[in-house]
Design a protein around this motif. Sequence first.
Motif, mmCIF file in Angstrom:
data_model
loop_
_atom_site.group_PDB
_atom_site.id
_atom_site.type_symbol
_atom_site.label_atom_id
_atom_site.label_comp_id
_atom_site.label_asym_id
_atom_site.label_seq_id
_atom_site.Cartn_x
_atom_site.Cartn_y
_atom_site.Cartn_z
ATOM 1 N N THR A 4 33.177 33.697 53.669
ATOM 2 C CA THR A 4 33.355 35.140 53.497
ATOM 3 C C THR A 4 34.412 35.508 52.453
ATOM 4 O O THR A 4 34.161 36.373 51.625
ATOM 5 C CB THR A 4 33.683 35.784 54.853
ATOM 6 N N PRO A 5 35.611 34.902 52.473
ATOM 7 C CA PRO A 5 36.618 35.338 51.496
ATOM 8 C C PRO A 5 36.136 35.192 50.054
ATOM 9 O O PRO A 5 36.429 36.036 49.201
ATOM 10 C CB PRO A 5 37.813 34.407 51.761
ATOM 11 N N CYS A 6 35.382 34.157 49.777
ATOM 12 C CA CYS A 6 34.903 33.918 48.417
ATOM 13 C C CYS A 6 33.732 34.837 48.092
ATOM 14 O O CYS A 6 33.720 35.503 47.061
ATOM 15 C CB CYS A 6 34.503 32.447 48.273
ATOM 16 N N ARG A 7 32.771 34.906 48.985
ATOM 17 C CA ARG A 7 31.579 35.724 48.725
ATOM 18 C C ARG A 7 31.962 37.195 48.547
ATOM 19 O O ARG A 7 31.613 37.826 47.556
ATOM 20 C CB ARG A 7 30.588 35.577 49.881
ATOM 21 N N GLU A 8 32.692 37.750 49.520
ATOM 22 C CA GLU A 8 33.053 39.175 49.471
ATOM 23 C C GLU A 8 34.143 39.408 48.436
ATOM 24 O O GLU A 8 34.077 40.352 47.656
ATOM 25 C CB GLU A 8 33.541 39.642 50.844
ATOM 26 N N GLY A 9 35.167 38.540 48.467
ATOM 27 C CA GLY A 9 36.297 38.722 47.564
ATOM 28 C C GLY A 9 35.874 38.710 46.109
ATOM 29 O O GLY A 9 36.294 39.561 45.320
ATOM 30 N N SER A 10 35.015 37.756 45.743
ATOM 31 C CA SER A 10 34.651 37.647 44.321
ATOM 32 C C SER A 10 33.959 38.909 43.838
ATOM 33 O O SER A 10 34.247 39.404 42.753
ATOM 34 C CB SER A 10 33.781 36.406 44.078
ATOM 35 N N SER A 11 33.068 39.479 44.631
ATOM 36 C CA SER A 11 32.350 40.648 44.098
ATOM 37 C C SER A 11 33.217 41.899 44.120
ATOM 38 O O SER A 11 33.102 42.739 43.233
ATOM 39 C CB SER A 11 30.998 40.851 44.782
ATOM 40 N N TRP A 12 34.129 42.028 45.110
ATOM 41 C CA TRP A 12 35.031 43.188 45.070
ATOM 42 C C TRP A 12 36.008 43.093 43.906
ATOM 43 O O TRP A 12 36.288 44.074 43.226
ATOM 44 C CB TRP A 12 35.794 43.339 46.399
ATOM 45 N N ILE A 13 36.510 41.883 43.676
ATOM 46 C CA ILE A 13 37.445 41.715 42.560
ATOM 47 C C ILE A 13 36.746 42.023 41.235
ATOM 48 O O ILE A 13 37.304 42.681 40.358
ATOM 49 C CB ILE A 13 38.057 40.294 42.601
ATOM 50 N N GLU A 14 35.506 41.605 41.137
ATOM 51 C CA GLU A 14 34.758 41.897 39.903
ATOM 52 C C GLU A 14 34.616 43.410 39.713
ATOM 53 O O GLU A 14 34.819 43.935 38.608
ATOM 54 C CB GLU A 14 33.383 41.232 39.954
ATOM 55 N N LYS A 15 34.282 44.109 40.792
ATOM 56 C CA LYS A 15 34.089 45.570 40.675
ATOM 57 C C LYS A 15 35.377 46.268 40.253
ATOM 58 O O LYS A 15 35.370 47.148 39.390
ATOM 59 C CB LYS A 15 33.624 46.156 42.018
ATOM 60 N N VAL A 16 36.490 45.886 40.872
ATOM 61 C CA VAL A 16 37.756 46.548 40.549
ATOM 62 C C VAL A 16 38.193 46.197 39.125
ATOM 63 O O VAL A 16 38.632 47.063 38.368
ATOM 64 C CB VAL A 16 38.839 46.184 41.598
ATOM 65 N N LEU A 17 38.022 44.925 38.738
ATOM 66 C CA LEU A 17 38.389 44.546 37.365
ATOM 67 C C LEU A 17 37.504 45.256 36.345
ATOM 68 O O LEU A 17 37.948 45.603 35.259
ATOM 69 C CB LEU A 17 38.303 43.028 37.182
ATOM 70 N N TYR A 18 36.249 45.483 36.714
ATOM 71 C CA TYR A 18 35.362 46.190 35.790
ATOM 72 C C TYR A 18 35.929 47.580 35.490
ATOM 73 O O TYR A 18 36.055 47.978 34.344
ATOM 74 C CB TYR A 18 33.939 46.312 36.356
ATOM 75 N N ARG A 19 36.299 48.288 36.549
ATOM 76 C CA ARG A 19 36.769 49.654 36.275
ATOM 77 C C ARG A 19 38.116 49.630 35.560
ATOM 78 O O ARG A 19 38.378 50.471 34.697
ATOM 79 C CB ARG A 19 36.798 50.491 37.557
ATOM 80 N N MET A 20 38.947 48.631 35.885
ATOM 81 C CA MET A 20 40.238 48.530 35.178
ATOM 82 C C MET A 20 40.029 48.279 33.681
ATOM 83 O O MET A 20 40.745 48.810 32.847
ATOM 84 C CB MET A 20 41.080 47.390 35.766
ATOM 85 N N ALA A 21 39.043 47.440 33.361
ATOM 86 C CA ALA A 21 38.826 47.071 31.956
ATOM 87 C C ALA A 21 38.087 48.151 31.190
ATOM 88 O O ALA A 21 38.018 48.105 29.971
ATOM 89 C CB ALA A 21 38.049 45.755 31.885
#
Lengths: 445, 166
Positions: free
Chosen positions: A358-375
């Motif tokens: 779970t930490p990898c599956r959920e974490g990776s896609s949430w981190i991607e979403k937040v980094l997308y908006r930051m970038a």
Amino acid sequence: MSPDAPTTPHETPVVTEFLRERPDDSWTMAAAREHGHAYATLAKAFQMGPEQITSQVSDSVLRGKGGAGFGTGQKWSFLPKGVFPRYLCVNADEGEPCTFKDHMLIERDPHQLLEGIIIAAFAIQTDLAFVYVRGEFALGAQRLGQAIHDAYAAGFLGKNILGSGFDLDVVLHRGAGCYIAGDETGLLSSLEGERAMPRIKPPFPAAQGVYAAPTIVNNVETISTVPSIVERGADWYNAMGANRSTGTRIFSVSGHVERPGNYEVELAHTSFRDLIEGLAGGVRGGRKVGFFVPGGASSPWLMPEHLDAPLDMDYVQGELKSMLGSGAVMVFDETTDPLLVAWRLSKFFAHESCGKCTPCREGSSWIEKVLYRMAHGQGRADDLDLLLSFGNNIVPGLNAPFAQTTICALGPSIMSPVVSLERWFREPILERLRADEARREEAVA
Amino acid sequence: MSLTDADRQRAQQIIARYPYAKSALLPLLHLAQDRDGWVTPGAMEEVAALLGLTTAQVLGVCSFYTMLKREPVGRLVVSVCTNVSCLVNGGGELCEALKGQYAGDSDVFVEEVECIAHCDHAPAFQVNYDFHGPADAAGAADVIAQYQDRRLVARTVSGTAVEDVP
Ligand SMILES: Cc1cc2nc3c(=O)[nH]c(=O)nc-3n(C[C@H](O)[C@H](O)[C@H](O)COP(=O)(O)O)c2cc1C
Ligand code: SF4
Ligand code: FES
């Protein structure tokens, strides 16, 4: 060795020597045998016997070149005594972003790899070896397939090799597109005909690997180095480099450099500057290095002030809190947006997470979403801290070397770009996020 | 029925290489894709029968791997890398341009992929798993055109050399 010891930018070709010499036919049996390049060490190896080969490899301090840097001789000696069958698996999955050395070795010197496989298989006493080749490496699979065919025809594979009484079959196994098959336990799952999902360790593959039998997994470059060590001796190898970074490694340099490519250099006595500015010609267009990723997407980033650090695995890990990993050095010029690079790497991890933890599956896609908006100019003032709080669930404490809550090391790797942003770019990022927010509020008002 | 007699013979040879038949699953799916250009539902049933698996098991594995296509993709698969070394050298633009250009072409399937280990030729792409690059959109279209009119010989959509397909 200290970071300010003198270094010189030159290559020290060991595993790349022959393919450089014979650019037009290095992969053929005829060329490989012509100058006694491949298979010439087999007679010596058979005479030495398994224990002596293993101790030779241990004494050379050869360490795995796939990413983790584990001692090769030590790994071989972990096989439980008297348990058969056992297997050798060569990891040619090479999926770590910006690593491109292993497919060069299978495309351009497959016979050197096969000689290494025969010696390693004899040392660990198995009669079946697999080479797991990344599915996308069509030419590599074709050349290695031909090489295996020719090696059987010449009596280097099959029954009673060179009258030694030793039998060996080599099976080329093509993957079908997925990064996580590069993790050694993911590779074993994939080889068994399953989804390439990693397995929890222990048991380590040496105790229970493919088909629950003892299995040695080694990288292509690691195994390709074995014939030279057996031929020239452990002392020859460990006279190169220093400390526990002996011999040479191939570094794949890419990004904004003048001459991207593979460079094989002596460890410890070569610096990042030698590699990036000397061999790869420095950053294009007269620009400067902004930041660089020293060992594949999974490694924390380094800054221009680290360019003089030696290519020493323990130094980079201990002093710089990063790693030489897979040997992929990605160089970005001073105009590159670190948020864009971090976002793209996190997108990679989100895409390649196998979904088991779970930490990898959920974490990776949430981190991607937040980094997308930051970038992309949509950041919120507390986004960087939000990322760190997600990350704390994957890597408790967020301190190097990373702890992990996941089955394999892909989970913590997700945090390397994020931790790098925090380490080197926190203030400018916060400023940018506040500006993004202010701009949005203005637009609403 | 998608596998030919020659394919079945090849399948038995592949299975015989492994201590356990199930290990032949990926190779057999490649074989099926070499034949049909994608992994058809019928092929999954046949592969399941050859290995003593259920069709659901085969589908479960097949759907995990990006090279195994469960829908027709045409004759040419163009894989464009947009990972970081390509990204900073125009990979994103290349991918978008090619996707646009071949949107209506049922014979050319353009996909965005992760690093294909050709970063020293960024922006890099593959056509049926042969490496190309660096190229801009026009240069890439020229390479694709050479495959279309067969001046360049394409591998199968699984990356097998045509002479190696039984
Ligand atoms: C997510 C992940 C991906 C990996 N990918 C590769 C790879 O593509 N090639 C490789 O040799 N090792 C890869 N590794 C490392 C392997 O697990 C293993 O340590 C290595 O193949 C052992 O060989 P060595 O000791 O010769 O380096 C990966 C590890 C992880 C966690
Ligand atoms: S850490 Fe991620 S990739 Fe590794 S086993 Fe867990 S979910 Fe899969
Ligand atoms: S980043 Fe594009 S091929 Fe590696």
